[in-house]
Design an enzyme around this catalytic site. Structure first.
Site, mmCIF file in Angstrom:
data_model
loop_
_atom_site.group_PDB
_atom_site.id
_atom_site.type_symbol
_atom_site.label_atom_id
_atom_site.label_comp_id
_atom_site.label_asym_id
_atom_site.label_seq_id
_atom_site.Cartn_x
_atom_site.Cartn_y
_atom_site.Cartn_z
ATOM 1 N N LYS A 78 0.868 -1.172 0.000
ATOM 2 C CA LYS A 78 0.000 0.000 0.000
ATOM 3 C C LYS A 78 0.905 1.222 0.000
ATOM 4 C CE LYS A 78 -4.179 1.228 2.544
ATOM 5 N NZ LYS A 78 -5.155 0.632 3.456
ATOM 6 N N ASP A 172 -15.850 -0.877 11.597
ATOM 7 C CA ASP A 172 -16.106 -0.586 10.182
ATOM 8 C C ASP A 172 -16.220 -1.878 9.376
ATOM 9 O OD1 ASP A 172 -16.602 1.068 8.027
ATOM 10 O OD2 ASP A 172 -14.486 1.486 7.622
ATOM 11 N N GLU A 176 -16.512 -4.371 1.844
ATOM 12 C CA GLU A 176 -15.310 -3.752 1.249
ATOM 13 C C GLU A 176 -14.072 -4.012 2.114
ATOM 14 O OE1 GLU A 176 -18.224 -2.396 1.659
ATOM 15 O OE2 GLU A 176 -18.630 -0.744 0.284
HETATM 16 P P1 ATP Z 1 -10.691 2.776 1.912
HETATM 17 O O1 ATP Z 1 -10.448 3.269 3.267
HETATM 18 O O2 ATP Z 1 -11.459 3.678 1.027
HETATM 19 O O3 ATP Z 1 -11.227 1.365 1.908
HETATM 20 P P2 ATP Z 1 -7.995 2.160 1.773
HETATM 21 O O4 ATP Z 1 -7.012 3.270 1.742
HETATM 22 O O5 ATP Z 1 -8.236 1.433 3.025
HETATM 23 O O6 ATP Z 1 -9.316 2.697 1.205
HETATM 24 P P3 ATP Z 1 -7.730 -0.358 0.712
HETATM 25 O O7 ATP Z 1 -9.182 -0.659 0.859
HETATM 26 O O8 ATP Z 1 -6.840 -0.984 1.688
HETATM 27 O O9 ATP Z 1 -7.518 1.158 0.700
HETATM 28 O O10 ATP Z 1 -7.211 -0.813 -0.726
HETATM 29 C C1 ATP Z 1 -7.775 -0.405 -1.924
HETATM 30 C C2 ATP Z 1 -8.061 -1.613 -2.805
HETATM 31 O O11 ATP Z 1 -6.902 -2.390 -3.026
HETATM 32 C C3 ATP Z 1 -9.066 -2.552 -2.180
HETATM 33 O O12 ATP Z 1 -10.310 -2.206 -2.649
HETATM 34 C C4 ATP Z 1 -8.647 -3.927 -2.659
HETATM 35 O O13 ATP Z 1 -9.322 -4.254 -3.855
HETATM 36 C C5 ATP Z 1 -7.189 -3.774 -2.966
HETATM 37 N N1 ATP Z 1 -6.409 -4.362 -1.885
HETATM 38 C C6 ATP Z 1 -6.051 -3.766 -0.743
HETATM 39 N N2 ATP Z 1 -5.342 -4.573 0.052
HETATM 40 C C7 ATP Z 1 -5.231 -5.737 -0.611
HETATM 41 C C8 ATP Z 1 -4.595 -7.002 -0.308
HETATM 42 N N3 ATP Z 1 -3.954 -7.182 0.835
HETATM 43 N N4 ATP Z 1 -4.681 -7.976 -1.217
HETATM 44 C C9 ATP Z 1 -5.353 -7.786 -2.368
HETATM 45 N N5 ATP Z 1 -5.969 -6.635 -2.716
HETATM 46 C C10 ATP Z 1 -5.906 -5.618 -1.852
HETATM 47 MG MG MG Z 2 -10.533 -0.356 2.248
#
Ligand code: ATP
Ligand code: MG
Length: 318
Positions: A78, A172, A176
């Protein structure tokens, strides 16, 4: 006023504490690296990874497939821009999220292996979940069968029970934030709204997504870990039915329905599933089934028989 000597002593203790925390982090990183086949690396930089395709986009940055060069270990990376984090005033929230998730080690909680940063970005190294979000799976299939639902509800309850025993409330839960790995196992992620409390303080922050918000949070009343139990019931309903129980065209009506706990179970739903949902989605937090009770519920065991053996093992080892 404290003497300069005392102050210096206090500073030294603080520095020592920081150094020992940092050492612990590096040792943990080393342990992960060792498990991944690498024995000497103490901490990561971007050069340690080959970056692959984007996996998705979150609020604060992008997530990419990554491979640790030394071990060939596949992870999700990330990537967050420091400028964005500061602009949105979230560095504190991110630090808390990382700290909480980093320390939670459970087969159904997404592992956070570590983090590093450069001048512009923060990189968070996460366990990779090949099948992505439960949200996407639900969108594709419309709804899930009882077997998959029972398994996911069991695994989610197990993850949350583990959090609650450590005074962490996720707050939360929604499709998603639930990821599925290559074996079809559930991994709870996104601890951005999570809190670690001391057992007695009831928090009253409004957060989370409307469809999954329990009545006490909508009413901005103090709340406990039981907010997560409510969301487990909502998720179970959504998996089996294909939409959340309070989902209606207008937000104000959704709010009204949640406050009155007004929802309808389809006639076609199996009696055991109805009973379980009815025992979780309750206005009164204390009336909601405990997560251990959810995990031991006959409907769940019928459709996910492994729950029975897991439950037996847990009971024996307690
Ligand atoms: P939000 O708070 O809006 O959900 P975020 O910053 O937490 O956003 P994530 O949800 O962690 O972001 O990641 C965005 C996208 O990346 C997710 O929708 C998912 O599809 C993909 N993703 C995130 N982490 C993983 C993982 N460990 N393995 C596979 N896909 C992932
Ligand atoms: Mg997320």
């Amino acid at each position: 006023m404290a003497s300069p000597l005392l102050k210096e002593k206090a500073n030294n203790i603080q520095t020592e504490r920081q150094e020992s925390l940092e050492k612990e982090r590096l040792t943990e990183n080393k342990e992960i690296a060792r498990q991944a086949g690498e024995t000497t690396k103490m901490s990561w930089t971007l050069n340690d990874f080959a970056i692959g395709r984007p996996l998705g986009k979150g609020r604060f940055g992008h997530v990419y497939l990554g491979k640790e060069n030394a071990s060939g270990y596949v992870v999700a990376l990330k990537v967050l821009f420091k400028k964005e984090l500061v602009r949105l005033n979230v560095p504190h929230q991110l630090r808390r999220e990382v700290e909480i998730q980093y320390h939670l080690r459970h087969p159904n909680i997404l592992r956070l292996y570590g983090y590093f940063h450069d001048a512009e970005r923060v990189y968070i190294v996460l366990e990779y979940c090949q099948r992505g979000e439960l949200y996407r799976i639900l969108k594709e299939r419309g709804r899930l069968n009882q077997e998959d639902t029972a398994k996911y509800i069991y695994q989610l309850s197990s993850a949350l029970d583990f959090c609650h025993e450590r005074n962490v409330i996720h707050r939360d839960i929604k499709p998603e934030n639930v990821l599925i790995d290559k074996n079809g196992d559930l991994k709870l992620s996104d601890f951005g709204w999570a809190v670690q409390h001391d057992g007695s303080v009831k928090r009253a922050t409004i957060c989370g997504t409307l469809d999954y918000l329990p009545p006490e949070m909508l009413a901005q009343m103090p709340h406990t870990h039981k907010v997560d139990n409510w969301s487990v019931g909502i998720l179970m309903f959504e998996c089996l039915v294909g939409k959340a129980p309070f989902e209606v065209p207008t937000q104000s009506e959704t709010i009204d329905r949640i406050k009155r706990c007004h929802f309808k179970l389809p006639d076609s739903m199996e009696a055991g599933a109805k009973e379980l949902i009815n025992k979780i989605i309750r206005i009164e937090p204390e009336e909601r089934l405990s997560l251990k009770e959810v995990m031991a519920h006959p409907w769940l065991i019928q459709h996910y028989p492994k729950a029975a053996s897991h439950h037996a093992i847990e009971t024996v080892t307690k």
